[in-house]
Motif scaffolding. Sequence first.
Motif, short mmCIF file in Angstrom:
data_model
loop_
_atom_site.label_atom_id
_atom_site.label_comp_id
_atom_site.label_asym_id
_atom_site.label_seq_id
_atom_site.Cartn_x
_atom_site.Cartn_y
_atom_site.Cartn_z
N LEU A 95 -13.46 14.55 -4.83
CA LEU A 95 -14.09 13.31 -5.29
C LEU A 95 -13.49 12.86 -6.63
O LEU A 95 -14.20 12.38 -7.52
CB LEU A 95 -15.61 13.46 -5.39
CG LEU A 95 -16.34 13.73 -4.06
CD1 LEU A 95 -17.84 13.64 -4.25
CD2 LEU A 95 -15.89 12.77 -2.98
N THR A 96 -12.18 13.03 -6.73
CA THR A 96 -11.43 12.48 -7.86
C THR A 96 -10.89 11.11 -7.46
O THR A 96 -10.30 10.96 -6.39
CB THR A 96 -10.26 13.40 -8.24
OG1 THR A 96 -10.78 14.68 -8.63
CG2 THR A 96 -9.45 12.81 -9.38
N VAL A 97 -11.09 10.12 -8.30
CA VAL A 97 -10.63 8.76 -8.02
C VAL A 97 -9.14 8.68 -8.34
O VAL A 97 -8.73 8.72 -9.51
CB VAL A 97 -11.42 7.73 -8.85
CG1 VAL A 97 -10.90 6.33 -8.56
CG2 VAL A 97 -12.91 7.82 -8.54
N LEU A 98 -8.33 8.57 -7.31
CA LEU A 98 -6.88 8.49 -7.47
C LEU A 98 -6.41 7.05 -7.67
O LEU A 98 -5.41 6.80 -8.35
CB LEU A 98 -6.19 9.10 -6.25
CG LEU A 98 -6.61 10.53 -5.88
CD1 LEU A 98 -5.92 10.97 -4.60
CD2 LEU A 98 -6.30 11.49 -7.02
N ASP A 99 -7.12 6.11 -7.06
CA ASP A 99 -6.79 4.69 -7.17
C ASP A 99 -8.03 3.90 -6.82
O ASP A 99 -8.80 4.29 -5.93
CB ASP A 99 -5.63 4.34 -6.23
CG ASP A 99 -5.18 2.89 -6.40
OD1 ASP A 99 -5.21 2.39 -7.53
OD2 ASP A 99 -4.84 2.25 -5.38
N TRP A 100 -8.24 2.79 -7.52
CA TRP A 100 -9.46 1.99 -7.28
C TRP A 100 -9.17 0.58 -7.78
O TRP A 100 -9.02 0.36 -8.97
CB TRP A 100 -10.63 2.61 -8.03
CG TRP A 100 -11.96 1.99 -7.74
CD1 TRP A 100 -12.35 1.32 -6.63
CD2 TRP A 100 -13.10 2.03 -8.61
NE1 TRP A 100 -13.66 0.92 -6.73
CE2 TRP A 100 -14.16 1.35 -7.95
CE3 TRP A 100 -13.34 2.57 -9.86
CZ2 TRP A 100 -15.42 1.20 -8.50
CZ3 TRP A 100 -14.61 2.43 -10.43
CH2 TRP A 100 -15.63 1.75 -9.75
N GLN A 101 -9.06 -0.36 -6.87
CA GLN A 101 -8.74 -1.73 -7.26
C GLN A 101 -9.16 -2.71 -6.17
O GLN A 101 -9.65 -2.33 -5.11
CB GLN A 101 -7.25 -1.87 -7.56
CG GLN A 101 -6.32 -1.45 -6.43
CD GLN A 101 -4.87 -1.58 -6.83
OE1 GLN A 101 -4.38 -2.70 -7.05
NE2 GLN A 101 -4.15 -0.46 -6.93
N GLN A 102 -8.95 -3.97 -6.47
CA GLN A 102 -9.27 -5.02 -5.51
C GLN A 102 -8.19 -6.09 -5.55
O GLN A 102 -7.41 -6.17 -6.51
CB GLN A 102 -10.62 -5.65 -5.81
CG GLN A 102 -10.67 -6.42 -7.12
CD GLN A 102 -11.97 -7.13 -7.34
OE1 GLN A 102 -12.90 -6.99 -6.58
NE2 GLN A 102 -12.04 -7.92 -8.39
N SER A 103 -8.15 -6.89 -4.50
CA SER A 103 -7.16 -7.95 -4.41
C SER A 103 -7.83 -9.22 -3.91
O SER A 103 -8.54 -9.19 -2.89
CB SER A 103 -6.02 -7.54 -3.48
OG SER A 103 -5.06 -8.57 -3.37
N ASP A 104 -7.65 -10.32 -4.62
CA ASP A 104 -8.19 -11.60 -4.18
C ASP A 104 -7.30 -12.19 -3.08
O ASP A 104 -6.08 -12.21 -3.21
CB ASP A 104 -8.26 -12.59 -5.34
CG ASP A 104 -9.33 -12.23 -6.34
OD1 ASP A 104 -10.32 -11.60 -5.93
OD2 ASP A 104 -9.18 -12.56 -7.53
N CYS A 105 -7.94 -12.62 -2.00
CA CYS A 105 -7.22 -13.28 -0.91
C CYS A 105 -7.42 -14.79 -1.07
O CYS A 105 -8.30 -15.38 -0.43
CB CYS A 105 -7.71 -12.78 0.44
SG CYS A 105 -7.47 -11.02 0.69
N ARG A 106 -6.66 -15.39 -1.92
CA ARG A 106 -6.91 -16.77 -2.32
C ARG A 106 -6.74 -17.77 -1.17
O ARG A 106 -7.45 -18.77 -1.10
CB ARG A 106 -5.98 -17.15 -3.48
CG ARG A 106 -6.21 -16.26 -4.70
CD ARG A 106 -5.41 -16.74 -5.91
NE ARG A 106 -5.65 -15.88 -7.06
CZ ARG A 106 -6.70 -15.99 -7.87
NH1 ARG A 106 -7.61 -16.91 -7.63
NH2 ARG A 106 -6.84 -15.18 -8.89
N LYS A 107 -5.83 -17.48 -0.28
CA LYS A 107 -5.62 -18.42 0.83
C LYS A 107 -6.77 -18.41 1.83
O LYS A 107 -6.88 -19.31 2.65
CB LYS A 107 -4.31 -18.08 1.54
CG LYS A 107 -3.07 -18.33 0.71
CD LYS A 107 -1.82 -18.06 1.51
CE LYS A 107 -0.56 -18.33 0.69
NZ LYS A 107 0.68 -18.04 1.46
N LEU A 108 -7.62 -17.38 1.78
CA LEU A 108 -8.71 -17.27 2.75
C LEU A 108 -10.06 -17.67 2.16
O LEU A 108 -11.08 -17.49 2.79
CB LEU A 108 -8.79 -15.82 3.26
CG LEU A 108 -7.50 -15.23 3.84
CD1 LEU A 108 -7.75 -13.81 4.29
CD2 LEU A 108 -6.98 -16.07 4.99
N MET A 109 -10.06 -18.21 0.95
CA MET A 109 -11.31 -18.43 0.25
C MET A 109 -12.17 -19.53 0.86
O MET A 109 -13.38 -19.44 0.91
CB MET A 109 -11.04 -18.78 -1.22
CG MET A 109 -10.63 -17.58 -2.06
SD MET A 109 -10.45 -18.04 -3.79
CE MET A 109 -9.99 -16.47 -4.52
#
Length: 357
Positions: free
Chosen positions: A188-202
């Motif tokens: 339960l070590t966080v190796l990567d944690w992020q998000q990405s906006d999908c602007r074309k699908l908004m």
Amino acid sequence: MISPWLLKAGGWWRCFSVPLESSLTQAFRNFCCGKKFSASEKILTNVAIGDENAKESGKALDKLFSSEQQASILHVLNTASKKELEAFKLLRGRKSINIVEHREKFGPFQNLESLVNVPLLQYKTAVQVCNSILFPETGKKKRKSWENQLGKLIKPDIERERLKAVKSIVSIVFGTRRIAWAHLDRKLTVLDWQQSDCRKLMNRPHSSSVYLEEISSVISKMPKADFYVLEKTGLSIQNSSLFPILLHFHITEAMLYALLNRAFAQDGQHRVLSMNRNAVGKHFELMIGDTRTSGKELVKQLLSESVLKAEPRVFFPPEKMVHYRQMFLPTDPYRIEEFYDSLLQAVAFYELAVFDT
């Protein structure tokens, strides 16, 4: 982000309680059919047909078991730790805590009669507890129960051996405007944690080519893992006004499933799973009726525990703590719910499916 009225659309499954036959009815049926009773069934039958005065008296409890059986039960009650007591199905949760606290306050149990003085252990429950200690469930039955629960939690079906061998997963949660993911290992070590906006699908659903372009771009940023776990929202199609959003979710899920398998599949085995959103909510006590509430405060608590506790539930790398804390700035309270949920889903996956806790 899914708006609150969408969250009220409910979970993936609905559960309906089914009334069970009483012990007396079952005993009568067994008698008529000539069924042979096991030792535990005989004790339960005696309880079912015993008079009401016996049920009110703790002394009747000792009469149900032989001296050898009483000694075995008392040995467990007086020596087992809270964790060991929870190995018995009927002693999970508060009951095991109450037994340990009663033992520490009043000393060892001298007889089964004193068991009814423990909170939550009235006569009938005490008898069932004694039976469960004498006749614990077999490993085969436990495994079957685990598999049944797993089938309600994760789709498609997955072999237990593959789950137990997991080294890392990527948990993915998507909304109408963004896709978030959390990469955690089995510690339960966080190796990567992020998000990405999908602007074309908004604004509105687009052609499949637009989805392909946007989602392919997101997947190119994701790390390699043993499994990719997608959140299953379970929105209902009964409300026609939800159809455009429901269509968006289905297209996004299908694209993620296909593209992730194409990018990361090995040996012909699928690596993409869907996890019940409301099951995760129940695991973290985030449900109010059929509505899943925000996990923001819980995630903030996990971040704090990573710094303050020697053995936190989730470990966040110190060099990334400042960045993660900035995600909680009150610029837009509904801006990154997918971000929080992706982490909680990863933790729930390990605790429910891999560690079986």
